[in-house]
Design a protein around this motif. Structure first.
Motif, PDB file in Angstrom:
ATOM      1  N   UNK A 169      35.700  44.596  42.079  1.00 33.18           N
ATOM      2  CA  UNK A 169      36.441  43.481  42.656  1.00 33.18           C
ATOM      3  C   UNK A 169      37.389  42.880  41.630  1.00 33.18           C
ATOM      4  N   UNK A 170      38.491  42.335  42.149  1.00 32.84           N
ATOM      5  CA  UNK A 170      39.414  41.531  41.366  1.00 32.84           C
ATOM      6  C   UNK A 170      39.519  40.175  42.051  1.00 32.84           C
ATOM      7  N   UNK A 171      39.487  39.102  41.268  1.00 33.13           N
ATOM      8  CA  UNK A 171      39.582  37.751  41.810  1.00 33.13           C
ATOM      9  C   UNK A 171      40.831  37.073  41.267  1.00 33.13           C
ATOM     10  N   UNK A 172      41.491  36.308  42.138  1.00 35.18           N
ATOM     11  CA  UNK A 172      42.642  35.507  41.716  1.00 35.18           C
ATOM     12  C   UNK A 172      42.406  34.059  42.106  1.00 35.18           C
ATOM     13  N   UNK A 173      42.931  33.122  41.295  1.00 31.67           N
ATOM     14  CA  UNK A 173      42.836  31.703  41.595  1.00 31.67           C
ATOM     15  C   UNK A 173      44.196  31.055  41.465  1.00 31.67           C
ATOM     16  N   UNK A 174      44.568  30.189  42.424  1.00 36.27           N
ATOM     17  CA  UNK A 174      45.917  29.638  42.416  1.00 36.27           C
ATOM     18  C   UNK A 174      45.909  28.113  42.454  1.00 36.27           C
ATOM     19  N   UNK A 175      47.102  27.550  42.427  1.00 37.16           N
ATOM     20  CA  UNK A 175      47.236  26.096  42.372  1.00 37.16           C
ATOM     21  C   UNK A 175      46.994  25.433  43.715  1.00 37.16           C
TER      22      UNK A 175
END
Length: 534
Positions: A110-116
Motif C-alpha cells: 500500500x501507498x498512503x497520501x495525506x493532503x491539506x
C-alpha cells in the motif's frame, strides 16, 4: 575525460558495490563507497511529470518505486527497474489539495497520501508486483480513503511490520492510529491521541513497533509507547510519553531562551538516531536514549573545509516544511544525512559515530556559561539555570548539490542505490548520482553549479508575485511549463522571512511554557462518553 570513457570506468564501481554489499566485510564496502562518493554526486537529471511544486517523496521498501506528490492533484509512481527513468509509470488520482506526506506500508503493498483537505488515501499496489507492471490494471484511483482529521495532514508513518496499520499526524492536534484489519479492537476515540498544539510529524520506530516519535509546532518532541498512548483511558499514561528530547536553546550573551518549531523528524534505519528539522535553526541529531543533541548540521564550510566566502548564501531553513533523510548510498548502514535548504541547494553530511560525537559534545554549567562567555555559542538547556549542552557542529558537508532555482524542501537518499532525490518549489524532481552511468538511467550530465541569487524586488518580480497570489489575472496558458510565478512567490517570502531569529520568533520561558497543558487529561468527547458509560 571523455564521458563515455568515464562511464565505462565507473560502472565496475556500481557492480562491485552491489556484490560487496552482501558478502564483503563492512570495511571493504565502505572503501568502495568512499571511492564512489569521492567527488560527491556531481551528475544528475530532471524527472518531469508534475505540474506544480513537488512537496514529498517516498521510496518503496524494495527500492523499486519512487512515489512523488505535491500541489497538483496526482500521486506519481516512478520505476527504478526501467532501463531509462524518464517519465512516471503510474499516475494516481484522489487528492483534492496539496499533498505533504506519502508513505509505503511495510511490504510495499500500500501507498498512503495525506493532503491539506485532511484526506488520507490508500492505494493498493499489488498489481505492480510483477517485473513488468500490468498497464491494464483496473484503476488508478484510491482503494480506500480516511477522514478522521479536521485539518492538514502533516505526516503518515506506516507500522514497520504490519501492512494494515499506520499513524497519521495533523494540525488539528491529533495523532490517529489506523488499523484496517477486520478485528481492530479500538474505537475511533481509543485510537486518537489529542492535544492542543498542532502536530507536525509522527514516525514509527523502525525496529521497535510499539514506539513512535512525535513533534509539534511548539517544538515539543517525544518518544511514545503505543500501548500507553492509545486504547481505553484506564490504560493510558502521560499520553504515551516515555522520553522527551530537549529542543530549547539559549545563546551566549543573550539571556533569553527559544524553542524553534520542529517541522519534521526522521529515524535512521536502525532507530538508533533521530534527526529534527527546525525552522530558523539547524537540523539537529539525537541519539535515541539521550535527551540532549549530539550534533547539528550546518553549511558554514565548503566540502573542501574552507569557509564559505563572505556574502554567499549557505544552509538555512526559514519558511517551508522540509524533510531530511538518513542513508547509506547503497550500504546497509546510515552513515549520511541529507537535507534541503533555502539557498537552493541540497546538502549531504557524513556522520561520525555516536561515541565520537558524545566525546566532543561540550557540557557547560550555568555558572561557567555566564562567567566565561563565548559570544554567539548556542547551547541546549531545559531551564535558565540548568547545564548547557553544546553539540558538535558538523559544518563541513560531504557535498553541496545544486540544480534547483528555488528552495529545496526534500532530500531523500535512496535506501539501496547511490542516488539522492531532491525536490521543492519547482515542478521537477532531480536525481543525483556519483557517476554519469547508472543501471536505471541514460548517461547523466554534470549538474549545473551556478546557483541563482534572490533578486531585489522589481516591477517584473512584483507582477509575477501578484499573478502567483491571484491578485491579477495570468495571461499565460495554464499548461505553461514555467515555474516563474512559484519562484517569485518564494523569493518574496525569503526577502521578508529569510533572516528570522528564533529568539524573536519562538521565545521560550521554561517557567511559563509548560507542556502539561496538553497532558494526559486531554481526550475526545467520544472518549469522555465511553468513560461515563463504563
Amino acid at each position: 575525460m571523455d564521458r563515455s570513457v568515464q562511464g565505462c570506468a565507473t560502472l565496475p564501481l556500481w557492480r562491485a558495490s552491489d556484490s560487496l554489499n552482501k558478502i564483503a566485510p563492512i570495511s571493504s564496502r565502505r572503501r568502495i563507497l568512499d571511492a564512489l562518493l569521492a567527488d560527491g554526486l556531481p551528475y544528475s537529471k530532471k524527472l518531469s511529470g508534475h505540474a506544480s511544486c513537488v512537496n514529498t517523496l517516498a521510496v518503496s521498501p524494495n527500492g523499486r518505486w519512487l512515489a512523488s506528490a505535491g500541489d497538483d492533484p496526482y500521486v506519481q509512481m516512478w520505476d527504478f527497474n526501467q532501463d531509462e527513468l524518464a517519465r512516471p509509470s503510474w499516475k494516481f488520482t484522489g487528492p483534492r489539495s496539496n499533498v505533504f506526506t506519502l508513505a509505503f506500508s511495510a511490504s510495499g503493498q500500500y501507498l498512503y497520501s495525506g493532503d491539506t483537505c485532511s484526506d488520507i488515501f490508500q492505494y493498493d499496489l499489488s498489481h505492480l508486483a510483477s517485473t513488468v507492471a500490468n498497464k491494464r490494471a483496473p484503476s488508478n484511483s484510491p482503494s480506500s480513503s480516511h477522514n478522521q482529521h479536521d485539518d492538514c495532514i502533516r505526516a503518515i508513518s506506516c507500522h514497520p511490520e504490519q501492512d494494515p496499520i499506520f499513524l497519521s499526524a495533523s494540525e488539528d492536534g491529533r495523532i490517529v492510529l489506523h488499523d484496517m484489519r477486520a478485528n481492530n479492537r479500538y474505537t475511533q476515540a481509543q485510537a486518537t491521541l489529542q492535544q492542543i498544539a498542532p502536530f507536525s510529524c509522527v514516525q514509527y520506530h523502525p525496529t521497535i513497533p510499539q514506539l513512535f516519535a512525535t513533534s509539534d509546532t511548539r517544538g515539543v518532541v517525544c518518544l511514545r509507547d503505543v500501548r500507553m498512548a492509545f486504547g481505553p483511558r484506564s490504560q493510558r499514561r502521560n499520553q504515551g510519553t516515555v522520553h522527551k528530547y530537549v529542543t530549547s536553546i539559549t545563546m551566549q550573551g543573550l539571556g533569553r531562551m527559544a524553542r524553534p518549531e520542529t517541522s519534521s523528524l526522521v529515524f535512521d534505519r536502525d532507530g538508533r538516531r533521530l534527526a529534527l528539522t527546525m525552522l530558523h535553526h539547524l537540523p539537529t541529531l539525537y541519539s535515541l536514549n539521550d535527551p540532549y543533541p549530539i550534533a547539528t548540521f550546518s553549511g558554514r564550510h565548503l566540502p573542501d573545509g574552507s569557509p564559505v566566502p563572505g556574502g554567499e548564501r549557505t544552509w538555512s531553513n526559514s519558511c517551508t516544511m522540509k524533510h531530511g533523510s538518513f542513508g547509506g548510498f547503497g550500504l546497509d548502514t546510515d552513515d549520511y544525512f541529507a537535507h534541503g535548504s533555502d539557498d537552493f541547494r541540497a546538502y549531504v553530511w557524513k556522520i561520525p559515530t555516536d561515541a565520537a560525537l558524545r566525546e566532543r559534545r561540550n557540557v557547560v554549567t550555568h555558572y561557567e556559561w555566564d562567567r566565561f562567555p563565548r559570544p554567539g555559542e548556542i547551547g541546549y538547556a531545559e531551564s535558565y539555570v540548568g547545564p548547557r549542552y553544546v553539540p558538535v557542529e558538523l559544518s563541513v558537508p560531504h557535498a553541496r548539490l545544486a540544480g534547483h532555482n528555488s528552495i529545496v524542501n526534500t532530500a531523500l537518499i535512496h535506501p539501496s542505490r547511490p542516488y539522492l532525490l531532491t525536490a521543492g518549489i519547482e515542478r521537477f524532481i532531480r536525481l543525483h548520482s556519483p557517476t554519469s552511468v547508472t543501471p536505471s538511467t541514460e548517461p547523466l550530465s554534470p549538474t549545473p553549479q551556478e546557483v541563482r541569487a534572490v533578486p531585489e524586488s522589481d516591477r517584473n518580480s512584483r507582477m509575477l508575485l501578484y499573478r502567483a497570489m491571484g491578485i491579477i489575472d495570468d495571461p499565460a496558458d495554464d499548461d505553461d511549463e514555467d515555474d516563474a510565478q512559484a519562484i517569485a512567490l518564494f523569493d518574496q517570502i525569503l526577502r521578508t522571512e529569510g533572516d528570522g531569529d528564533p529568539f524573536d520568533i519562538c521565545p521560550f520561558n521554561p517557567h511559563l511554557d509548560s507542556d502539561s497543558s496538553d497532558g494526559e487529561d486531554m481526550r475526545t468527547e467520544d472518549e469522555s462518553v465511553e468513560d461515563t458509560m463504563a
